[in-house]
Design a protein around this motif. Structure first.
Motif, PDB file in Angstrom:
ATOM      1  N   LEU A   1      -2.594   6.179  10.645  1.00 30.07           N
ATOM      2  CA  LEU A   1      -3.761   6.146   9.652  1.00 30.07           C
ATOM      3  C   LEU A   1      -2.953   5.936   8.142  1.00 30.07           C
ATOM      4  O   LEU A   1      -1.790   6.120   8.049  1.00 30.07           O
ATOM      5  CB  LEU A   1      -4.152   7.399   9.926  1.00 30.07           C
ATOM      6  N   HIS A   2      -3.881   5.721   7.136  1.00 24.39           N
ATOM      7  CA  HIS A   2      -3.377   5.782   5.799  1.00 24.39           C
ATOM      8  C   HIS A   2      -2.633   4.749   5.572  1.00 24.39           C
ATOM      9  O   HIS A   2      -1.488   4.637   5.554  1.00 24.39           O
ATOM     10  CB  HIS A   2      -2.475   7.028   5.420  1.00 24.39           C
ATOM     11  N   ASN A   3      -3.173   3.582   5.372  1.00 26.93           N
ATOM     12  CA  ASN A   3      -2.787   2.204   4.980  1.00 26.93           C
ATOM     13  C   ASN A   3      -3.620   1.617   4.038  1.00 26.93           C
ATOM     14  O   ASN A   3      -4.679   1.882   3.898  1.00 26.93           O
ATOM     15  CB  ASN A   3      -2.448   1.362   6.238  1.00 26.93           C
TER      16      ASN A   3
ATOM     17  N   ASP B   1      -7.999   2.581   1.731  1.00 26.01           N
ATOM     18  CA  ASP B   1      -7.831   2.198   0.373  1.00 26.01           C
ATOM     19  C   ASP B   1      -7.957   2.969  -0.485  1.00 26.01           C
ATOM     20  O   ASP B   1      -8.723   4.128  -0.134  1.00 26.01           O
ATOM     21  CB  ASP B   1      -8.453   0.634   0.299  1.00 26.01           C
ATOM     22  N   HIS B   2      -7.766   2.787  -1.840  1.00 25.56           N
ATOM     23  CA  HIS B   2      -7.989   3.723  -2.964  1.00 25.56           C
ATOM     24  C   HIS B   2      -9.591   3.969  -3.115  1.00 25.56           C
ATOM     25  O   HIS B   2     -10.263   3.042  -3.202  1.00 25.56           O
ATOM     26  CB  HIS B   2      -7.170   3.330  -4.233  1.00 25.56           C
ATOM     27  N   SER B   3      -9.639   4.995  -3.647  1.00 28.07           N
ATOM     28  CA  SER B   3     -11.295   5.446  -3.851  1.00 28.07           C
ATOM     29  C   SER B   3     -11.406   5.061  -5.367  1.00 28.07           C
ATOM     30  O   SER B   3     -10.572   4.827  -6.207  1.00 28.07           O
ATOM     31  CB  SER B   3     -11.525   6.888  -3.621  1.00 28.07           C
TER      32      SER B   3
ATOM     33  N   ILE C   1     -10.548   5.954   3.980  1.00 25.57           N
ATOM     34  CA  ILE C   1     -10.363   5.978   2.481  1.00 25.57           C
ATOM     35  C   ILE C   1      -9.168   6.915   2.187  1.00 25.57           C
ATOM     36  O   ILE C   1      -9.460   8.152   2.779  1.00 25.57           O
ATOM     37  CB  ILE C   1     -11.809   6.241   1.678  1.00 25.57           C
ATOM     38  N   GLU C   2      -8.617   6.670   1.019  1.00 23.76           N
ATOM     39  CA  GLU C   2      -7.652   7.593   0.381  1.00 23.76           C
ATOM     40  C   GLU C   2      -8.682   8.139  -0.704  1.00 23.76           C
ATOM     41  O   GLU C   2      -8.442   7.343  -1.890  1.00 23.76           O
ATOM     42  CB  GLU C   2      -6.375   6.890   0.155  1.00 23.76           C
ATOM     43  N   SER C   3      -9.155   9.117  -0.516  1.00 18.12           N
ATOM     44  CA  SER C   3     -10.058   9.663  -1.795  1.00 18.12           C
ATOM     45  C   SER C   3      -9.193  10.497  -2.623  1.00 18.12           C
ATOM     46  O   SER C   3      -8.448  11.413  -2.501  1.00 18.12           O
ATOM     47  CB  SER C   3     -11.094  10.567  -1.333  1.00 18.12           C
TER      48      SER C   3
ATOM     49  N   ALA D   1      -7.257  12.922   1.714  1.00 15.11           N
ATOM     50  CA  ALA D   1      -7.507  13.405   0.351  1.00 15.11           C
ATOM     51  C   ALA D   1      -6.338  13.418  -0.250  1.00 15.11           C
ATOM     52  O   ALA D   1      -5.362  14.150   0.231  1.00 15.11           O
ATOM     53  CB  ALA D   1      -8.365  14.647   0.510  1.00 15.11           C
ATOM     54  N   SER D   2      -6.161  12.775  -1.385  1.00  6.29           N
ATOM     55  CA  SER D   2      -4.780  12.780  -2.153  1.00  6.29           C
ATOM     56  C   SER D   2      -4.928  12.932  -3.722  1.00  6.29           C
ATOM     57  O   SER D   2      -5.810  12.597  -4.250  1.00  6.29           O
ATOM     58  CB  SER D   2      -3.873  11.652  -1.948  1.00  6.29           C
ATOM     59  N   VAL D   3      -3.682  13.611  -4.310  1.00  3.28           N
ATOM     60  CA  VAL D   3      -4.032  13.782  -5.770  1.00  3.28           C
ATOM     61  C   VAL D   3      -3.080  12.525  -6.222  1.00  3.28           C
ATOM     62  O   VAL D   3      -1.924  12.346  -5.890  1.00  3.28           O
ATOM     63  CB  VAL D   3      -3.246  15.109  -6.238  1.00  3.28           C
ATOM     64  N   HIS D   4      -3.721  11.757  -7.235  1.00  5.05           N
ATOM     65  CA  HIS D   4      -2.985  10.568  -7.968  1.00  5.05           C
ATOM     66  C   HIS D   4      -2.690  10.710  -9.505  1.00  5.05           C
ATOM     67  O   HIS D   4      -2.238  10.158 -10.066  1.00  5.05           O
ATOM     68  CB  HIS D   4      -3.598   9.543  -7.541  1.00  5.05           C
ATOM     69  N   SER D   5      -3.719  11.692 -10.073  1.00  8.31           N
ATOM     70  CA  SER D   5      -3.723  11.658 -11.398  1.00  8.31           C
ATOM     71  C   SER D   5      -3.471  13.185 -11.823  1.00  8.31           C
ATOM     72  O   SER D   5      -3.737  14.053 -11.168  1.00  8.31           O
ATOM     73  CB  SER D   5      -5.172  11.020 -11.875  1.00  8.31           C
TER      74      SER D   5
ATOM     75  N   GLY E   1      -3.445  14.286   2.019  1.00  6.91           N
ATOM     76  CA  GLY E   1      -2.369  13.330   1.791  1.00  6.91           C
ATOM     77  C   GLY E   1      -1.344  13.838   1.015  1.00  6.91           C
ATOM     78  O   GLY E   1      -1.489  14.694   0.204  1.00  6.91           O
ATOM     79  N   HIS E   2      -0.005  13.299   1.024  1.00  4.77           N
ATOM     80  CA  HIS E   2       1.114  13.469   0.323  1.00  4.77           C
ATOM     81  C   HIS E   2       0.810  14.883  -0.738  1.00  4.77           C
ATOM     82  O   HIS E   2       0.643  14.514  -1.889  1.00  4.77           O
ATOM     83  CB  HIS E   2       1.645  12.559  -0.554  1.00  4.77           C
ATOM     84  N   PRO E   3       0.986  16.046  -0.016  1.00  2.00           N
ATOM     85  CA  PRO E   3       0.664  17.218  -0.751  1.00  2.00           C
ATOM     86  C   PRO E   3       1.265  17.506  -2.124  1.00  2.00           C
ATOM     87  O   PRO E   3       0.620  18.193  -2.867  1.00  2.00           O
ATOM     88  CB  PRO E   3       0.909  18.244   0.243  1.00  2.00           C
TER      89      PRO E   3
ATOM     90  N   TRP F   1      10.258   7.321   0.005  1.00  2.00           N
ATOM     91  CA  TRP F   1      10.090   7.917  -1.481  1.00  2.00           C
ATOM     92  C   TRP F   1       9.635   9.068  -1.490  1.00  2.00           C
ATOM     93  O   TRP F   1       9.601  10.180  -2.319  1.00  2.00           O
ATOM     94  CB  TRP F   1       9.989   7.063  -2.546  1.00  2.00           C
ATOM     95  N   ARG F   2       8.843   9.499  -0.487  1.00  3.08           N
ATOM     96  CA  ARG F   2       7.662  10.558  -0.398  1.00  3.08           C
ATOM     97  C   ARG F   2       8.275  11.737   0.280  1.00  3.08           C
ATOM     98  O   ARG F   2       8.645  12.588   0.042  1.00  3.08           O
ATOM     99  CB  ARG F   2       6.281  10.271  -0.285  1.00  3.08           C
ATOM    100  N   LEU F   3       8.103  11.417   1.802  1.00  3.81           N
ATOM    101  CA  LEU F   3       8.364  12.220   2.536  1.00  3.81           C
ATOM    102  C   LEU F   3       7.967  13.773   2.584  1.00  3.81           C
ATOM    103  O   LEU F   3       8.532  14.785   2.310  1.00  3.81           O
ATOM    104  CB  LEU F   3       9.896  12.164   2.997  1.00  3.81           C
TER     105      LEU F   3
ATOM    106  N   PRO G   1       2.483   5.908   7.278  1.00  4.42           N
ATOM    107  CA  PRO G   1       3.476   5.002   6.264  1.00  4.42           C
ATOM    108  C   PRO G   1       2.891   4.725   5.070  1.00  4.42           C
ATOM    109  O   PRO G   1       3.758   4.527   4.093  1.00  4.42           O
ATOM    110  CB  PRO G   1       3.563   3.852   7.154  1.00  4.42           C
ATOM    111  N   ASP G   2       1.703   4.997   4.823  1.00  2.00           N
ATOM    112  CA  ASP G   2       1.190   4.531   3.423  1.00  2.00           C
ATOM    113  C   ASP G   2       1.611   3.220   3.170  1.00  2.00           C
ATOM    114  O   ASP G   2       1.827   3.055   1.995  1.00  2.00           O
ATOM    115  CB  ASP G   2       1.564   5.553   2.296  1.00  2.00           C
ATOM    116  N   ALA G   3       1.371   2.515   4.203  1.00  2.27           N
ATOM    117  CA  ALA G   3       1.800   0.956   3.980  1.00  2.27           C
ATOM    118  C   ALA G   3       0.838   0.077   3.045  1.00  2.27           C
ATOM    119  O   ALA G   3      -0.326   0.369   3.251  1.00  2.27           O
ATOM    120  CB  ALA G   3       2.003   0.347   5.325  1.00  2.27           C
TER     121      ALA G   3
HETATM  122 ZN   LIG Z   1      -1.576   8.386  -2.340  1.00  2.00          ZN
END
Ligand SMILES: [Zn+2]
Ligand SMILES: [Zn+2]
Length: 571
Positions: A330-332, A362-364, A401-403, A426-430, A456-458, A494-496, A517-519
């Motif tokens: 999941l998460h690609n 994909d990104h939201s 979706i990666e919201s 659900a992930s934080v990007h900003s 996602g990537h907490p 880079w994340r793990l 993998p967040d490929a």
């Molecule tokens: Zn992300």
């Protein structure tokens, strides 16, 4: 010259143009080209200037530069910029979070030319005095540079792994019968390592040393090397290589000792004997050492002095997750947002790798920088997924979706759109600059949202590049347990992230872990391997791994979860 190298040159040119205050349109044209080229699958050196200029985001002038690089290996624009720039400034430009303009100001006004000098200036309070800086910026820069300097000599595991594989291939060719092994944190597959450690048993150490001495791309450090030790650096990026030689009869002892870690070696058996004591005698194999302890061989990843006991009392080491246990990923991403390959290409590649399903996320919409999907695009993607699912059956693409988790913790679409997805990561990007309370609260709100399937990537960390925002891991994991949210172990090397040190706690609380993998391109689908490496350090089993579920189980899980979530949202 491959695409990566060409893009690297353009990227550096953009940073330097920005450093020297070139007009922003010129800088942006380079940045746009880089962004687009990173997502372009065509080989740049095979394209003519006209074809290059037609690529999205590449204009005439950059097409000419790419052509120049393809033909000569260099760019005259970059060369001119490099001539005026000290090495330390180039290094500073690579540090995430300081910014070219600020670097130029400290260089011009304080004469700062290296990371060390920048840290001293910040510590002395000189940065706060500069116009446009202030105390807050100074503190931030001080924190970033301290982090950078303390990580400067570390290598992240994937880089070390690839370098190691290359070296090992050559050793195998030259010494097909030699006994050698990786050792240290490198063998334990820790996410970042200080050096590539090896133990090598040989009756003719001289020959092995001569081989390393003469190897292309390696520089021996005479001061640090000794009669049974070869230490040196890989020439390209100065990663450290540390090889210890021993005789065959003591190979097991040396290998176990130099694999460590110290806490592992201090473990004792029921008779009170420690591993360290058994190591006082020579053993040619690790297995006889462990059997003398009355133990099975403990897999190297687990040798951290943390969870071994569980596997010595009942739990079976064979149950620890292996890559083959994963049935889907999941998460690609795809070209719908910021991926390099199309949805169909990603799905076919995933299918070819033997997986039963692919989760596309994909990104939201708020993630404009990553070409996030508006509602219309979401529906368009869903139509394509329906079509592909018919073609590829029994393989299945799940609609995800990666919201973005917005600043207030809410998700990025209205309810009706959220309900159209099979799953939501659900992930934080900003707005990453948050204190622990704010960041934790933001995540908790997202976890409580019944539409969230996976967190996602907490922490948002980028190993060796950027510290994650601070979170109260325990609180977040507890909330995931209460609300039935899966936590991602993002396998991007880079994340793990979730950090493996928290995986055990999550599992104890009954929270499943998804190794994603967040490929953003086909090749990085394989990065799940690096997620599995660190998951094995905690003894994660197949049962507690979300994407070890087969297609039928995943179908069932997601549809049940979805019907529960719409029930919740309608209340
Ligand atoms: Zn992300
Ligand atoms: Zn992602």
């Amino acid at each position: 010259m491959d695409n990566k190298e060409i893009i690297q040159i353009l990227k550096l040119t953009a940073s330097l143009l920005k450093l020297y205050g070139e007009n922003q349109f010129k800088v942006r044209s380079y940045q746009t080209a880089v962004y687009n080229l990173e997502r372009n699958a065509q080989k740049l050196i095979e394209l003519g200037e006209k074809q290059l200029a037609e690529l999205p985001g590449v204009g005439k002038s950059i097409a000419a530069t790419i052509r120049e690089i393809s033909q000569t290996g260099v760019s005259s624009t970059l060369d001119n910029l490099l001539k005026q720039t000290p090495k330390g400034i180039l290094e500073l430009l690579k540090v995430k979070g300081v910014g070219a303009r600020k670097i130029k100001t400290v260089w011009d006004q304080l004469g700062v030319e290296t990371a060390e000098e920048l840290l001293s200036a910040a510590t002395r309070g000189e940065l706060a005095e500069l116009s446009g800086f202030g105390k807050k910026t100074q503190d931030k820069i001080q924190q970033i540079i301290s982090f950078y300097l303390s990580n400067k000599h570390l290598i992240h595991y994937k880089d070390a792994d690839l370098l190691g594989l290359n070296l090992e291939q050559q050793i195998k060719l030259q010494f097909p019968d030699a006994r050698w092994s990786r050792a240290g944190s490198f063998r334990r597959k820790v996410e970042v390592v200080g050096s590539l450690d090896y133990v090598w048993a040989s009756d003719s150490v001289g020959e092995a040393e001569d081989f390393l001495d003469s190897m292309q791309g390696l520089d021996k450090n005479l001061q640090l090397s000794g009669p049974l030790r070869w230490r040196g650096e890989f020439r390209d990026n100065s990663e450290l290589l540390d090889v210890r030689f021993c005789n065959l009869l003591e190979f097991g002892t040396k290998l176990l000792y130099y694999t460590g870690n110290m806490e592992h070696l201090s473990l004792t058996n029921e008779q009170g004997k420690s591993l360290r004591e058994v190591l006082e005698q020579s053993h040619s194999d690790e297995s006889t050492i462990y059997s003398e302890m009355g133990w099975p061989v403990i897999i190297p990843e687990l040798r951290e002095g943390l969870y071994e006991n569980e596997f010595l009392r009942g739990q079976k080491m064979e149950n620890i997750l292996v890559t083959e246990d994963l049935k889907g990923i999941l998460h690609n991403h795809s070209t719908y947002s910021d991926g390099k390959h199309s949805l169909e290409e990603m799905a076919r590649a995933c299918n070819d790798l033997g997986y039963e399903y692919l989760g596309i996320s994909d990104h939201s919409q708020t993630a404009v920088y990553a070409n996030g999907l508006n509602e219309e695009k979401v529906l368009e993607q869903h139509r394509e997924i329906d079509r592909l699912n018919q073609e590829l059956t029994p393989f299945k693409i799940f609609k995800g979706i990666e919201s973005d988790i917005l600043s207030d913790g809410s998700l990025d679409y209205p309810e009706p759109i959220l309900h159209t997805f099979d799953f939501v990561v659900a992930s934080v990007h900003s707005n990453l600059n948050m204190d622990i309370d704010k960041a934790t609260e933001r995540l908790l709100r997202a976890v409580k949202n019944p539409n969230t399937t996976v967190l996602g990537h907490p922490t948002g960390r980028l190993l060796l590049k950027r510290e994650g925002y601070p979170i109260d891991h325990q609180k977040v994991i507890d909330a995931c347990a209460v609300h039935g949210v899966v936590i991602e172990l993002n396998a991007n090397p880079w994340r793990l992230d979730l950090d493996w040190r928290w995986v055990h706690y999550a599992v104890e609380k009954g929270v499943k872990i998804s190794i994603n993998p967040d490929a953003h391109e086909k090749v990085t689908l394989k990065d799940v391997y690096y997620g599995v490496c660190v998951a094995r350090k905690t003894g994660l089993t197949k049962v507690m791994t979300f994407n070890a579920m087969n297609l039928e189980e995943m179908n069932h899980y997601l549809s049940t979860r979805k019907s529960k979530s719409s029930l919740h949202s309608n209340v």
